[in-house]
Design a protein around this motif. Structure first.
Motif, PDB file in Angstrom:
ATOM      1  N   ASP A  72       0.823  -1.211   0.000  1.00 50.54           N
ATOM      2  CA  ASP A  72       0.000   0.000   0.000  1.00 50.54           C
ATOM      3  C   ASP A  72       0.856   1.259   0.000  1.00 50.54           C
ATOM      4  N   CYS A  73       1.942   1.227   0.734  1.00 47.88           N
ATOM      5  CA  CYS A  73       2.852   2.377   0.785  1.00 47.88           C
ATOM      6  C   CYS A  73       3.390   2.686  -0.610  1.00 47.88           C
ATOM      7  N   ARG A  74       3.805   1.668  -1.326  1.00 50.54           N
ATOM      8  CA  ARG A  74       4.320   1.859  -2.683  1.00 50.54           C
ATOM      9  C   ARG A  74       3.221   2.313  -3.643  1.00 50.54           C
ATOM     10  N   LEU A  75       2.048   1.690  -3.523  1.00 51.91           N
ATOM     11  CA  LEU A  75       0.955   2.032  -4.431  1.00 51.91           C
ATOM     12  C   LEU A  75       0.428   3.439  -4.187  1.00 51.91           C
ATOM     13  N   PHE A  76       0.333   3.855  -2.929  1.00 55.02           N
ATOM     14  CA  PHE A  76      -0.076   5.230  -2.656  1.00 55.02           C
ATOM     15  C   PHE A  76       0.963   6.216  -3.164  1.00 55.02           C
ATOM     16  N   SER A 125       0.846  10.766  -9.573  1.00 56.37           N
ATOM     17  CA  SER A 125       0.019  11.078 -10.745  1.00 56.37           C
ATOM     18  C   SER A 125      -1.451  10.997 -10.375  1.00 56.37           C
ATOM     19  N   PRO A 126      -1.960  11.958  -9.628  1.00 58.82           N
ATOM     20  CA  PRO A 126      -3.351  11.861  -9.166  1.00 58.82           C
ATOM     21  C   PRO A 126      -4.384  11.925 -10.289  1.00 58.82           C
ATOM     22  N   THR A 127      -4.034  12.494 -11.414  1.00 59.32           N
ATOM     23  CA  THR A 127      -4.996  12.567 -12.522  1.00 59.32           C
ATOM     24  C   THR A 127      -5.111  11.244 -13.270  1.00 59.32           C
ATOM     25  N   GLU A 128      -4.214  10.327 -13.020  1.00 56.96           N
ATOM     26  CA  GLU A 128      -4.209   9.032 -13.701  1.00 56.96           C
ATOM     27  C   GLU A 128      -4.833   7.929 -12.853  1.00 56.96           C
ATOM     28  N   SER A 129      -5.772   8.259 -11.994  1.00 58.96           N
ATOM     29  CA  SER A 129      -6.353   7.254 -11.100  1.00 58.96           C
ATOM     30  C   SER A 129      -7.101   6.164 -11.871  1.00 58.96           C
ATOM     31  N   HIS A 130      -7.676   6.519 -13.017  1.00 57.79           N
ATOM     32  CA  HIS A 130      -8.367   5.496 -13.811  1.00 57.79           C
ATOM     33  C   HIS A 130      -7.367   4.468 -14.346  1.00 57.79           C
ATOM     34  N   THR A 186      -7.260   0.502 -13.460  1.00 49.38           N
ATOM     35  CA  THR A 186      -7.228  -0.496 -14.530  1.00 49.38           C
ATOM     36  C   THR A 186      -6.066  -1.458 -14.342  1.00 49.38           C
ATOM     37  N   ALA A 187      -4.901  -0.922 -13.986  1.00 45.71           N
ATOM     38  CA  ALA A 187      -3.723  -1.776 -13.765  1.00 45.71           C
ATOM     39  C   ALA A 187      -3.933  -2.705 -12.571  1.00 45.71           C
ATOM     40  N   ILE A 188      -4.474  -2.176 -11.493  1.00 45.64           N
ATOM     41  CA  ILE A 188      -4.743  -2.999 -10.299  1.00 45.64           C
ATOM     42  C   ILE A 188      -5.761  -4.090 -10.623  1.00 45.64           C
ATOM     43  N   ASN A 189      -6.822  -3.727 -11.336  1.00 43.63           N
ATOM     44  CA  ASN A 189      -7.841  -4.711 -11.693  1.00 43.63           C
ATOM     45  C   ASN A 189      -7.278  -5.801 -12.592  1.00 43.63           C
ATOM     46  N   MET A 190      -6.432  -5.426 -13.529  1.00 42.44           N
ATOM     47  CA  MET A 190      -5.838  -6.415 -14.410  1.00 42.44           C
ATOM     48  C   MET A 190      -4.880  -7.327 -13.629  1.00 42.44           C
ATOM     49  N   SER A 241     -12.757   5.106  -4.541  1.00 36.61           N
ATOM     50  CA  SER A 241     -12.483   6.499  -4.186  1.00 36.61           C
ATOM     51  C   SER A 241     -11.246   6.557  -3.297  1.00 36.61           C
ATOM     52  N   LEU A 242     -10.669   7.716  -3.222  1.00 35.51           N
ATOM     53  CA  LEU A 242      -9.493   7.912  -2.388  1.00 35.51           C
ATOM     54  C   LEU A 242      -9.834   7.704  -0.913  1.00 35.51           C
ATOM     55  N   THR A 243     -11.035   8.080  -0.518  1.00 34.74           N
ATOM     56  CA  THR A 243     -11.470   7.881   0.866  1.00 34.74           C
ATOM     57  C   THR A 243     -11.527   6.404   1.212  1.00 34.74           C
TER      58      THR A 243
END
Length: 135
Positions: free
Chosen positions: A66-70, A76-81, A85-89, A100-102
């Protein structure tokens, strides 16, 4: 508020506490092993201590991840989609599974809490092992 870079740095600094949890847990597992091998410790208490130590190490791995992923997400906060997508794949999830970030913060807080609880229970069992063992 949570999308602020300062908030991200605070979260990442807090998640870096996985190092302390991992170190204390490994020390506890080694201490429990020495007590089991050279003392007259109860096998069940040793196995419980070892199990909670392994559980704590699992949560430490999750906190490290989580530390690395956050860190990536806050760079790149604008690239959350694209991030989702990468996490889901990677985890083989179908569909548009965005978070959401929350909810991410709540999940990270839960990982930290569960890791701390596992460490606490592990050390309670170790103290109980010391109390009932004969040297």
């Amino acid at each position: 508020m949570l999308d602020n870079i300062v908030a991200g740095k605070v979260l990442i600094a807090t998640l870096n506490s996985w190092r302390y949890l991992a170190g204390l847990s490994l020390f506890g597992m080694l201490f429990s092993l020495m007590l089991f091998l050279f003392g007259d410790s109860v096998t069940l208490l040793f196995l419980l201590s070892l199990s909670f130590g392994i559980l704590c190490q699992y949560f430490c791995w999750r906190l490290w991840l989580d530390c690395r992923l956050f860190g990536i997400l806050y760079q790149s906060p604008t690239e959350s989609h694209s991030f989702d997508t990468a996490i889901n794949m990677l985890w083989n999830k179908n569909g548009d599974n965005t978070r959401s970030l929350t909810s991410r913060w709540i999940g990270a807080r839960g990982q930290l809490r569960f890791g701390g609880i596992a460490l606490f229970v592990q050390w309670l069992i170790i103290i109980l092992s010391v109390a009932v063992s004969r040297f």
